[in-house]
Each structure stands twice: as structure tokens, then as C-alpha cells.
Enzyme design. Structure first.
Site, PDB file in Angstrom:
ATOM      1  N   GLY A  44      42.851  76.238  75.390  1.00  0.00           N
ATOM      2  CA  GLY A  44      42.619  75.015  76.176  1.00  0.00           C
ATOM      3  C   GLY A  44      43.419  74.894  77.458  1.00  0.00           C
ATOM      4  O   GLY A  44      43.001  74.190  78.383  1.00  0.00           O
ATOM      5  N   ASP A 103      47.229  72.040  76.741  1.00  0.00           N
ATOM      6  CA  ASP A 103      46.294  71.108  77.355  1.00  0.00           C
ATOM      7  C   ASP A 103      46.564  69.668  76.938  1.00  0.00           C
ATOM      8  O   ASP A 103      46.570  68.778  77.757  1.00  0.00           O
ATOM      9  CB  ASP A 103      44.828  71.511  77.048  1.00  0.00           C
ATOM     10  CG  ASP A 103      44.557  71.743  75.567  1.00  0.00           C
ATOM     11  OD1 ASP A 103      45.490  71.603  74.730  1.00  0.00           O
ATOM     12  OD2 ASP A 103      43.407  72.084  75.225  1.00  0.00           O
ATOM     13  N   ASP A 106      48.513  65.878  70.761  1.00  0.00           N
ATOM     14  CA  ASP A 106      47.767  64.950  69.903  1.00  0.00           C
ATOM     15  C   ASP A 106      48.625  64.657  68.665  1.00  0.00           C
ATOM     16  O   ASP A 106      49.437  63.752  68.678  1.00  0.00           O
ATOM     17  CB  ASP A 106      46.413  65.612  69.587  1.00  0.00           C
ATOM     18  CG  ASP A 106      45.500  64.732  68.759  1.00  0.00           C
ATOM     19  OD1 ASP A 106      45.884  63.605  68.437  1.00  0.00           O
ATOM     20  OD2 ASP A 106      44.388  65.175  68.423  1.00  0.00           O
ATOM     21  N   LYS A 134      48.034  61.970  74.173  1.00  0.00           N
ATOM     22  CA  LYS A 134      47.274  60.838  73.616  1.00  0.00           C
ATOM     23  C   LYS A 134      48.228  59.720  73.229  1.00  0.00           C
ATOM     24  O   LYS A 134      49.313  59.979  72.720  1.00  0.00           O
ATOM     25  CB  LYS A 134      46.481  61.286  72.391  1.00  0.00           C
ATOM     26  CG  LYS A 134      45.254  62.079  72.753  1.00  0.00           C
ATOM     27  CD  LYS A 134      44.315  62.245  71.566  1.00  0.00           C
ATOM     28  CE  LYS A 134      43.217  63.217  71.944  1.00  0.00           C
ATOM     29  NZ  LYS A 134      42.392  63.613  70.794  1.00  0.00           N
ATOM     30  N   PHE A 155      38.712  61.485  71.806  1.00  0.00           N
ATOM     31  CA  PHE A 155      38.448  62.915  71.912  1.00  0.00           C
ATOM     32  C   PHE A 155      37.885  63.207  73.301  1.00  0.00           C
ATOM     33  O   PHE A 155      36.900  62.589  73.726  1.00  0.00           O
ATOM     34  CB  PHE A 155      37.465  63.359  70.818  1.00  0.00           C
ATOM     35  CG  PHE A 155      37.363  64.850  70.727  1.00  0.00           C
ATOM     36  CD1 PHE A 155      38.353  65.583  70.085  1.00  0.00           C
ATOM     37  CD2 PHE A 155      36.305  65.534  71.298  1.00  0.00           C
ATOM     38  CE1 PHE A 155      38.295  66.973  70.018  1.00  0.00           C
ATOM     39  CE2 PHE A 155      36.226  66.915  71.237  1.00  0.00           C
ATOM     40  CZ  PHE A 155      37.218  67.626  70.590  1.00  0.00           C
ATOM     41  N   VAL A 156      38.525  64.119  74.020  1.00  0.00           N
ATOM     42  CA  VAL A 156      38.107  64.418  75.396  1.00  0.00           C
ATOM     43  C   VAL A 156      37.763  65.898  75.543  1.00  0.00           C
ATOM     44  O   VAL A 156      38.259  66.740  74.800  1.00  0.00           O
ATOM     45  CB  VAL A 156      39.198  64.042  76.424  1.00  0.00           C
ATOM     46  CG1 VAL A 156      39.356  62.545  76.548  1.00  0.00           C
ATOM     47  CG2 VAL A 156      40.544  64.680  76.076  1.00  0.00           C
ATOM     48  N   ASP A 162      37.824  71.693  74.871  1.00  0.00           N
ATOM     49  CA  ASP A 162      36.506  72.025  74.337  1.00  0.00           C
ATOM     50  C   ASP A 162      36.105  71.153  73.161  1.00  0.00           C
ATOM     51  O   ASP A 162      36.920  70.469  72.560  1.00  0.00           O
ATOM     52  CB  ASP A 162      36.508  73.475  73.832  1.00  0.00           C
ATOM     53  CG  ASP A 162      37.281  73.603  72.522  1.00  0.00           C
ATOM     54  OD1 ASP A 162      38.468  73.208  72.499  1.00  0.00           O
ATOM     55  OD2 ASP A 162      36.703  74.058  71.515  1.00  0.00           O
ATOM     56  N   ARG A 168      34.423  73.564  78.385  1.00  0.00           N
ATOM     57  CA  ARG A 168      35.706  73.863  79.031  1.00  0.00           C
ATOM     58  C   ARG A 168      35.559  73.927  80.541  1.00  0.00           C
ATOM     59  O   ARG A 168      36.509  73.700  81.282  1.00  0.00           O
ATOM     60  CB  ARG A 168      36.254  75.217  78.543  1.00  0.00           C
ATOM     61  CG  ARG A 168      36.626  75.241  77.074  1.00  0.00           C
ATOM     62  CD  ARG A 168      37.455  76.482  76.785  1.00  0.00           C
ATOM     63  NE  ARG A 168      37.530  76.799  75.373  1.00  0.00           N
ATOM     64  CZ  ARG A 168      38.407  76.280  74.529  1.00  0.00           C
ATOM     65  NH1 ARG A 168      39.265  75.371  74.945  1.00  0.00           N
ATOM     66  NH2 ARG A 168      38.416  76.641  73.259  1.00  0.00           N
TER      67      ARG A 168
HETATM   68  P1  IMP Z   1      47.869  68.757  68.051  1.00  0.00           P
HETATM   69  O1  IMP Z   1      48.288  70.018  67.356  1.00  0.00           O
HETATM   70  O2  IMP Z   1      47.198  67.792  67.107  1.00  0.00           O
HETATM   71  O3  IMP Z   1      48.934  68.115  68.910  1.00  0.00           O
HETATM   72  O4  IMP Z   1      46.674  69.091  69.001  1.00  0.00           O
HETATM   73  C1  IMP Z   1      46.802  69.906  70.037  1.00  0.00           C
HETATM   74  C2  IMP Z   1      45.619  70.865  70.125  1.00  0.00           C
HETATM   75  O5  IMP Z   1      44.415  70.327  69.582  1.00  0.00           O
HETATM   76  C3  IMP Z   1      45.376  71.118  71.566  1.00  0.00           C
HETATM   77  O6  IMP Z   1      45.920  72.380  71.896  1.00  0.00           O
HETATM   78  C4  IMP Z   1      43.874  71.103  71.696  1.00  0.00           C
HETATM   79  O7  IMP Z   1      43.409  72.436  71.627  1.00  0.00           O
HETATM   80  C5  IMP Z   1      43.342  70.382  70.495  1.00  0.00           C
HETATM   81  N1  IMP Z   1      42.918  68.994  70.831  1.00  0.00           N
HETATM   82  C6  IMP Z   1      43.579  67.862  70.515  1.00  0.00           C
HETATM   83  N2  IMP Z   1      42.925  66.779  70.961  1.00  0.00           N
HETATM   84  C7  IMP Z   1      41.836  67.232  71.602  1.00  0.00           C
HETATM   85  C8  IMP Z   1      40.756  66.574  72.310  1.00  0.00           C
HETATM   86  O8  IMP Z   1      40.677  65.346  72.475  1.00  0.00           O
HETATM   87  N3  IMP Z   1      39.810  67.400  72.824  1.00  0.00           N
HETATM   88  C9  IMP Z   1      39.835  68.756  72.691  1.00  0.00           C
HETATM   89  N4  IMP Z   1      40.829  69.401  72.065  1.00  0.00           N
HETATM   90  C10 IMP Z   1      41.821  68.637  71.510  1.00  0.00           C
HETATM   91 MG    MG Z   2      44.737  74.025  71.908  1.00  0.00          MG
END
Ligand code: IMP
Ligand code: MG
Length: 191
Positions: A44, A103, A106, A134, A155-156, A162, A168
Site C-alpha cells: 500500500g 499507507d 488502523d 484513522k 475504509f478508503v 486497495d 491502488r
Molecule cells: P493495521 O495493521 O490494522 O494498522 O492496518 C494497516 C494495514 O491495513 C495497512 O498497511 C493497509 O494495508 C491496511 N488497511 C487498513 N485500513 C485500510 C483501508 O481503509 N483501506 C485499505 N487498506 C487498509
Molecule cells: Mg498495508
């Protein structure tokens, strides 16, 4: 949600801040110790990193880490997993000033795993940078050094982000229409 012009402006500003913040000791680069070692999280962050580094006139190396957490069409984190094949971290990062770049922040699981993998390799310092964060409690708990934009907990896609590996290449960061999200949720519930 965020158009291409706003993204470009903010990335220019952020790059200046990062360059300005580099520790004074990092200014004397040599072959063994570049000023900065960037570690983008695949996939991403590729668009973000490619734009960011063109505003950073520094001696730098790039080492990749590949982590997956949203397999297929899922729109919520399924837990972070390292994908060894695409990861190009060296065995040792001794002396390296690392900037880990993703990217979006979350749940924080991806950056937590990436930081563990980097820490094992003994770098001199580690900072973190994300394009998006977020607005949710889990994201706020993870200490990140640089954030381009704080966004609502939606979700974006686009600008590297993606859904099922699509979108992307959209130049802007956008949300999915409610009917698309509902269809994806139904598909995820009955694979
Ligand atoms: P985390 O591990 O939950 O912090 O999420 C991070 C990873 O999840 C990022 O590297 C993204 O690849 C994916 N991700 C999280 N939220 C989104 C979203 O809203 N759209 C697309 N990919 C996301
Ligand atoms: Mg990722």
C-alpha cells in the site's frame, strides 16, 4: 475524501519536516551508513513513498518489508502476517537510522509487527511515518512520528490503498459507496 492536490501539498511539507528533523549525527553519510534507511511496507505505501522521496534530497537506501492483514476483499484487519518472499530487510541494521513508512495506521498491528522485525536487526534509531491515520482508539495508541492526514474511521482506497488489490492507481483517496461495502461484507460472510 482527499484529492490529489491536497495530497501533493501535504507530502511536500512532510518531507521538509522529516529532512529538518534528521539527527545532526546523521549528516555524515558513507557507504556503510546512509543518512536514512527507508523501510516501506508493501504494497500500500508504494505510491506514497515514491512521491515522498522525490522531495528528500538525501543519501538514502530503501529496504522493503511485506506485511498482509486485509486478505482478499476484507475491509477489516485479519491480523498482520509477514510475507518473507517480498521482504528485503538485511540481517543487520546496525548503525542505520530507519524510517518505517506505511499507507495507513488502523489497528496498529502492521506497524507493531514491522517495528519488531526492525528492532531484531539492531538499528541506531527507528521513526515511523504514515500517509493516513484513522480516528479510532487503537490507532491513537500507536506512537507514530509523522502523519500526513488524520481521517474518519472509514475504509478508503486509492493512492496505493486497495480493496482486493484494486483501486491502488486512483490518484485521489476515496471511500467506497455503501452498496459496494455491503456487497463486500456479504461476500466475506459467505465465501
Ligand atoms: P493495521 O495493521 O490494522 O494498522 O492496518 C494497516 C494495514 O491495513 C495497512 O498497511 C493497509 O494495508 C491496511 N488497511 C487498513 N485500513 C485500510 C483501508 O481503509 N483501506 C485499505 N487498506 C487498509
Ligand atoms: Mg498495508
Amino acid at each position: 475524501m482527499i484529492d490529489r492536490h491536497a495530497i501533493a501539498r501535504r507530502i511536500g511539507e512532510l518531507a521538509q519536516t522529516i529532512v529538518r528533523d534528521l539527527a545532526p549525527g546523521t549528516s555524515s553519510a558513507d557507504d556503510a551508513h546512509p543518512v536514512i534507511t527507508l523501510v516501506p511496507v508493501l504494497t500500500g505505501s508504494i505510491i506514497f513513498v515514491s512521491d515522498l522521496i522525490r522531495h528528500m534530497p538525501l543519501r538514502m537506501q530503501i529496504r522493503l518489508i511485506s506485511i498482509t492483514s486485509y486478505p482478499g476483499a476484507s475491509t477489516s484487519s485479519q491480523g498482520a502476517k509477514l510475507r518473507g518472499g517480498l521482504t528485503s530487510l538485511p540481517e543487520s541494521l546496525a548503525g542505520a537510522h530507519v524510517l518505517l513508512i506505511d499507507d495507513i495506521l488502523d489497528s496498529g498491528k502492521t506497524l507493531t509487527l514491522a517495528c519488531e522485525e526492525i528492532a531484531k536487526r539492531g538499528p541506531a534509531s527507528v521513526k515511523t511515518c504514515v500517509l493516513l491515520r484513522k480516528q479510532r482508539p487503537e490507532a491513537a495508541k500507536f506512537p507514530v512520528d509523522y502523519v500526513c492526514f488524520d481521517i474518519p474511521d472509514k475504509f478508503v482506497v486509492g493512492y496505493g490503498l486497495d480493496c482486493n488489490d484494486y483501486y491502488r492507481n486512483l490518484p485521489d483517496i476515496v471511500t467506497l459507496r455503501p452498496e459496494v461495502l455491503a456487497r463486500l461484507a456479504a461476500e466475506a460472510a459467505s465465501p
